[in-house]
Design a protein around this motif. Sequence first.
Motif, mmCIF file in Angstrom:
data_model
loop_
_atom_site.group_PDB
_atom_site.id
_atom_site.type_symbol
_atom_site.label_atom_id
_atom_site.label_comp_id
_atom_site.label_asym_id
_atom_site.label_seq_id
_atom_site.Cartn_x
_atom_site.Cartn_y
_atom_site.Cartn_z
ATOM 1 N N ILE A 15 31.163 42.279 34.969
ATOM 2 C CA ILE A 15 32.649 41.921 34.543
ATOM 3 C C ILE A 15 33.229 43.148 34.180
ATOM 4 O O ILE A 15 32.784 44.101 33.020
ATOM 5 N N ASP A 16 34.338 43.700 35.077
ATOM 6 C CA ASP A 16 35.152 44.825 34.843
ATOM 7 C C ASP A 16 34.063 46.012 34.599
ATOM 8 O O ASP A 16 34.395 46.991 33.922
ATOM 9 N N GLY A 17 33.257 46.089 35.636
ATOM 10 C CA GLY A 17 32.049 47.139 35.914
ATOM 11 C C GLY A 17 31.164 47.395 34.823
ATOM 12 O O GLY A 17 30.322 48.268 34.495
ATOM 13 N N GLY A 57 36.009 27.314 37.843
ATOM 14 C CA GLY A 57 36.193 27.575 39.175
ATOM 15 C C GLY A 57 36.712 28.797 39.598
ATOM 16 O O GLY A 57 36.949 29.233 40.894
ATOM 17 N N ILE A 58 37.051 29.769 38.774
ATOM 18 C CA ILE A 58 37.407 31.290 38.996
ATOM 19 C C ILE A 58 35.989 31.942 39.475
ATOM 20 O O ILE A 58 34.990 31.637 39.238
ATOM 21 N N LYS A 59 36.379 33.084 40.483
ATOM 22 C CA LYS A 59 35.346 33.643 40.947
ATOM 23 C C LYS A 59 34.775 34.833 40.003
ATOM 24 O O LYS A 59 35.734 35.544 39.175
ATOM 25 N N VAL A 60 33.563 35.156 40.018
ATOM 26 C CA VAL A 60 32.834 36.103 38.876
ATOM 27 C C VAL A 60 31.981 36.864 40.047
ATOM 28 O O VAL A 60 31.508 36.197 40.822
ATOM 29 N N ASP A 61 31.710 38.235 39.744
ATOM 30 C CA ASP A 61 30.881 38.794 40.477
ATOM 31 C C ASP A 61 29.731 38.889 39.715
ATOM 32 O O ASP A 61 29.419 38.741 38.691
ATOM 33 N N VAL A 62 28.752 38.375 40.714
ATOM 34 C CA VAL A 62 27.103 38.487 40.221
ATOM 35 C C VAL A 62 26.459 39.659 40.573
ATOM 36 O O VAL A 62 26.366 39.934 41.680
#
Length: 187
Positions: A15-17, A57-62
């Motif tokens: 999340i945000d690097g 439902g929003i996309k998150v970086d795994v």
Amino acid sequence: MATTNDLKNGMTLDIDGVLWNVVGFQHVKPGKGGAFVRTTLKNVLTGKVVDRTFNAGIKVDVATVDRREMTYLYRDGADFVFMDSESYDQIPVPPGVVGGVADYMLENTIATVALHDDAPLYVELPASVELTISATDPGVQGDRSTGGTKPATLETGANIQVPLFITTGEKVKVDTRDGRYLGRVTS
């Protein structure tokens, strides 16, 4: 990429690097308004725990975190050198990444090292380790209603509290999470 509906405990998000582990999550569907996901996240590097809410439902970086079993070999200056058990590659790990588990590591200790983009994130030991008491005072029995404890120094240099009957040279089992004495080791 995953959505907030796919979150599970133990997942690592970018999340945000910044890398965060999902400690807990709860899907909430109020009677009025849209659904959302309430999460508890732990910063992988600092250990800071925060609560964060996402819309459902929003996309998150795994983030891809590679957990490898490695053997602690030796200290090289300030760094701890670990060897990958499969590829035999040696990786220096800074003391800030090793953290408090250094108090319970001897040479040739097996540990789990988490890597992200080949950079070490944290080191985990098994829940308990067996270490030898290098120094402790003799226990003096007195009249007390509960079992007494005394300070003892482990072979790694860490200090723990042990029961009065433990003597120098005995092998004990120690909890690596909080440094508690768990029992004698009988061989």
